[in-house]
Design a protein around this motif. Structure first.
Motif, PDB file in Angstrom:
ATOM      1  N   SER A 193       0.820  -1.209   0.000  1.00  0.00           N
ATOM      2  CA  SER A 193       0.000   0.000   0.000  1.00  0.00           C
ATOM      3  C   SER A 193       0.856   1.262   0.000  1.00  0.00           C
ATOM      4  O   SER A 193       1.849   1.346   0.734  1.00  0.00           O
ATOM      5  CB  SER A 193      -0.904   0.013   1.235  1.00  0.00           C
ATOM      6  N   PRO A 194       0.494   2.276  -0.786  1.00  0.00           N
ATOM      7  CA  PRO A 194       1.248   3.528  -0.758  1.00  0.00           C
ATOM      8  C   PRO A 194       0.969   4.374   0.475  1.00  0.00           C
ATOM      9  O   PRO A 194       1.687   5.336   0.745  1.00  0.00           O
ATOM     10  CB  PRO A 194       0.773   4.249  -2.023  1.00  0.00           C
ATOM     11  N   THR A 195      -0.079   4.030   1.238  1.00  0.00           N
ATOM     12  CA  THR A 195      -0.469   4.874   2.366  1.00  0.00           C
ATOM     13  C   THR A 195      -0.728   4.059   3.620  1.00  0.00           C
ATOM     14  O   THR A 195      -0.961   2.843   3.567  1.00  0.00           O
ATOM     15  CB  THR A 195      -1.733   5.691   2.045  1.00  0.00           C
ATOM     16  N   LEU A 196      -0.687   4.763   4.748  1.00  0.00           N
ATOM     17  CA  LEU A 196      -1.043   4.234   6.056  1.00  0.00           C
ATOM     18  C   LEU A 196      -2.137   5.119   6.658  1.00  0.00           C
ATOM     19  O   LEU A 196      -2.258   6.295   6.297  1.00  0.00           O
ATOM     20  CB  LEU A 196       0.170   4.254   6.990  1.00  0.00           C
ATOM     21  N   PRO A 197      -2.939   4.587   7.606  1.00  0.00           N
ATOM     22  CA  PRO A 197      -3.975   5.407   8.232  1.00  0.00           C
ATOM     23  C   PRO A 197      -3.416   6.267   9.367  1.00  0.00           C
ATOM     24  O   PRO A 197      -2.834   5.749  10.324  1.00  0.00           O
ATOM     25  CB  PRO A 197      -4.962   4.366   8.766  1.00  0.00           C
ATOM     26  N   GLY A 198      -3.577   7.578   9.256  1.00  0.00           N
ATOM     27  CA  GLY A 198      -3.143   8.489  10.310  1.00  0.00           C
ATOM     28  C   GLY A 198      -4.345   9.088  11.016  1.00  0.00           C
ATOM     29  O   GLY A 198      -5.237   9.657  10.377  1.00  0.00           O
ATOM     30  N   LYS A 199      -4.410   8.959  12.314  1.00  0.00           N
ATOM     31  CA  LYS A 199      -5.549   9.474  13.076  1.00  0.00           C
ATOM     32  C   LYS A 199      -5.513  10.999  13.109  1.00  0.00           C
ATOM     33  O   LYS A 199      -4.450  11.605  13.291  1.00  0.00           O
ATOM     34  CB  LYS A 199      -5.527   8.912  14.497  1.00  0.00           C
ATOM     35  N   ARG A 219     -10.921   8.746  13.216  1.00  0.00           N
ATOM     36  CA  ARG A 219     -11.005   9.087  11.804  1.00  0.00           C
ATOM     37  C   ARG A 219      -9.582   9.185  11.279  1.00  0.00           C
ATOM     38  O   ARG A 219      -8.704   9.745  11.931  1.00  0.00           O
ATOM     39  CB  ARG A 219     -11.751  10.411  11.617  1.00  0.00           C
ATOM     40  N   TYR A 220      -9.388   8.668  10.066  1.00  0.00           N
ATOM     41  CA  TYR A 220      -8.040   8.538   9.538  1.00  0.00           C
ATOM     42  C   TYR A 220      -7.911   9.259   8.202  1.00  0.00           C
ATOM     43  O   TYR A 220      -8.874   9.402   7.453  1.00  0.00           O
ATOM     44  CB  TYR A 220      -7.679   7.055   9.345  1.00  0.00           C
ATOM     45  N   LEU A 221      -6.686   9.707   7.930  1.00  0.00           N
ATOM     46  CA  LEU A 221      -6.354  10.217   6.610  1.00  0.00           C
ATOM     47  C   LEU A 221      -5.110   9.482   6.130  1.00  0.00           C
ATOM     48  O   LEU A 221      -4.329   8.956   6.929  1.00  0.00           O
ATOM     49  CB  LEU A 221      -6.142  11.736   6.629  1.00  0.00           C
ATOM     50  N   PRO A 222      -4.917   9.411   4.806  1.00  0.00           N
ATOM     51  CA  PRO A 222      -3.793   8.630   4.295  1.00  0.00           C
ATOM     52  C   PRO A 222      -2.450   9.345   4.491  1.00  0.00           C
ATOM     53  O   PRO A 222      -2.312  10.537   4.223  1.00  0.00           O
ATOM     54  CB  PRO A 222      -4.121   8.473   2.810  1.00  0.00           C
ATOM     55  N   LEU A 223      -1.460   8.584   4.977  1.00  0.00           N
ATOM     56  CA  LEU A 223      -0.096   9.068   5.149  1.00  0.00           C
ATOM     57  C   LEU A 223       0.830   8.241   4.263  1.00  0.00           C
ATOM     58  O   LEU A 223       0.549   7.068   4.001  1.00  0.00           O
ATOM     59  CB  LEU A 223       0.336   8.914   6.617  1.00  0.00           C
TER      60      LEU A 223
END
Length: 508
Positions: free
Chosen positions: A477-483, A499-503
């Motif tokens: 995956s190019p991203t991880l979940p950032g809270k 809630r998460y945004l992509p890192l």
């Protein structure tokens, strides 16, 4: 890469408090809101000799912001009228509030006050630490080291806005230790579940009563609500313990080393995202989640351990307010000769930290990964148990050379079971806790201390040993979940509503 000192020149408490409080707030702003600008080399803000700063645009008002340092950003400045203007902490809070109003369309009067309170708490802690004596025990030193606290929360050290005298005597960061208050609860008013026998060993009670220890800060906070119970005899105040307890990083969880006893209390104070009360719905599922986690770790072929929450006791008329959870001690789980240390303390730094002393970062990091990664992934894949494997819930035991040899996880309140949550949601939570909140932070400290060291090939190899689909997807995956703690708090979302945004994913 040259390290950037977060502390400004001089050693004034105010300046140091500003720097400590600004770093996590800036981390949140940069992660959740700001738009990074590409480095072109011809900006009106050249390298000043301290390393090229990070420059970003704040979309709400279009202002440019620059900071120095990567892991703990410092020295915030905004660009206006052809030059950069340095921001103090109060100005930074004002800037963040303006930006969030523009970004979300919502107002919030509480969070800016919490940001200021968090900074003022840091100042009080620094003042207190200057005249306090740190514990000799390295484990306790690690638990009481967190001056910065959560590195991605806008107000990690806020203590409810109360006066310093109300909370400082119980602050782990000030190396506090204090006696507990022993109460007697009339037997017909006791509510309990699980093994709470350790509480009965704390002292004698009058006939017809059961012993209930209380955290003195919580007792002060709920004194008015308890007055009728004291008046009619459902509750009696007995005495203080003849021993002191040490508050751990969680503040409301305390440790008594001689008895090897951990007790977790309700605390009606907002700390980070939540009021830290032991809520009834969490207490009533505690035995189920703890039993599942205990069984998962017992089935593992390895030294990892689960520090179980054996049971709780409280009063029926103050079920949440007076609840206390009994947690397993360390002695029954530790490998012989190993010293447990709080993972968050390793990131923050404390006297005697083996991370700081690691001469071979590659070997130390591989040992660390081998200790902390397998138990968290095995619990998920083989047993359907999602532990909160973040920095504050992880103890890493080291041998006499400071090499990690064992992980001990804790806190059944945060455990999720795959029968109760969707597998994808449980995996997202585990990746956030274990990788984003934990491994990325430890890796960043090692890379900062050892320029040129790349921690991610070893992390990829360790994760790849666990052959189930989610791991393969994680590594691709190019991203991880950032809270998004800043936006979560600004919009007034429930603290448990992550809630998460992509890192960017350094594992990919």
């Amino acid at each position: 890469m040259e390290r950037v000192d977060l502390m400004p020149p001089g050693d004034g408490i105010g300046e140091r408090a500003d720097a400590y409080a600004a770093a996590p707030l800036l981390n949140c702003l940069l992660r959740e809101v700001a738009e990074p600008l590409p480095e072109s080399g011809d900006e009106p803000f050249p390298d000043t000799g301290e390393g090229r700063p990070r420059v970003c645009r704040l979309p709400g008002g279009g202002r440019l912001l620059r900071v120095r340092g990567a892991r703990r950003p410092a020295a915030p400045e905004v660009y206006a009228a052809g030059r950069w203007h340095r921001l103090g902490h109060t100005e930074l809070v004002k800037l963040v509030a303006e930006e969030l109003r523009a970004h979300t369309g919502l107002s919030n009067g509480d969070l800016p006050a919490e940001m200021i309170d968090s900074r003022d708490v840091v100042a009080a802690l620094l003042t207190a630490r200057a005249r306090a004596t740190a514990p000799d025990d390295p484990y306790l030193r690690s638990e009481q080291s967190l001056i910065t606290g959560h590195p991605y929360h806008p107000a990690p050290k806020a203590r409810g806005g109360g006066p310093v005298t109300a909370w400082l005597p119980y602050a782990p960061e000030a190396h506090a230790r204090f006696p507990l208050v022993l109460l007697g609860v009339r037997e017909d008013q006791v509510a309990e579940e699980g093994d709470t026998s350790a509480l009965d060993a704390l002292g004698a009670v009058p006939p017809g009563y059961r012993l209930l220890p209380a955290h003195p800060w919580q007792l002060d906070l709920v004194a008015r609500d308890l007055a009728p119970a004291f008046a009619d005899g459902r509750l009696v105040r007995l005495r203080e313990t003849d021993f002191a307890v040490w508050p751990t990083a969680a503040i409301r969880t305390v440790h008594e080393p001689e008895r090897d006893l951990f007790l977790k209390f309700s605390l009606d104070v907002r700390i980070t995202n939540d009021i830290r009360r032991l809520w009834a719905h969490d207490l009533r599922k505690l035995r189920r989640t703890d039993t599942a986690a205990t069984a998962a770790f017992a089935a593992m072929d390895g030294p990892a351990a689960w520090l179980g929450d054996r049971g709780y006791r409280t009063a029926r008329f103050a079920f949440e307010e007076l609840a206390v959870v009994v947690r397993d001690g360390l002695r029954g789980s530790l490998l012989p000769g190993a010293t447990p240390l709080l993972a968050a303390g390793l990131v923050e730094g404390f006297e005697g930290s083996p991370l700081a002393a690691a001469a071979d970062p590659g070997a130390w990091w591989q040992a660390y990964l081998r200790a902390v990664v397998p138990p968290a992934l095995t619990a998920f894949a083989d047993h359907g148990v999602v532990i909160e494997a973040h920095l504050q819930n992880t103890l890493v035991a080291v041998d006499g050379d400071g090499t990690p040899v064992q992980a001990l996880y804790r806190d059944a309140e945060g455990v999720k079971l795959l029968g109760d949550v969707e597998r994808a949601a449980g995996w997202e939570r585990l990746v956030y806790c274990l990788v984003v909140n934990h491994l990325i932070e430890v890796a960043a400290v090692l890379a900062e201390r050892h320029p040129g060291f790349d921690p991610w090939p070893a992390a990829r190899r360790e994760l790849a040993r666990h052959r189930f689909p989610e791991v393969a997807e994680l590594l691709a995956s190019p991203t991880l979940p950032g809270k998004t703690n800043l936006l979560l708090r600004w919009t007034g979302a429930d603290g448990a509503d992550a809630r998460y945004l992509p890192l960017p994913n350094p594992l990919a």
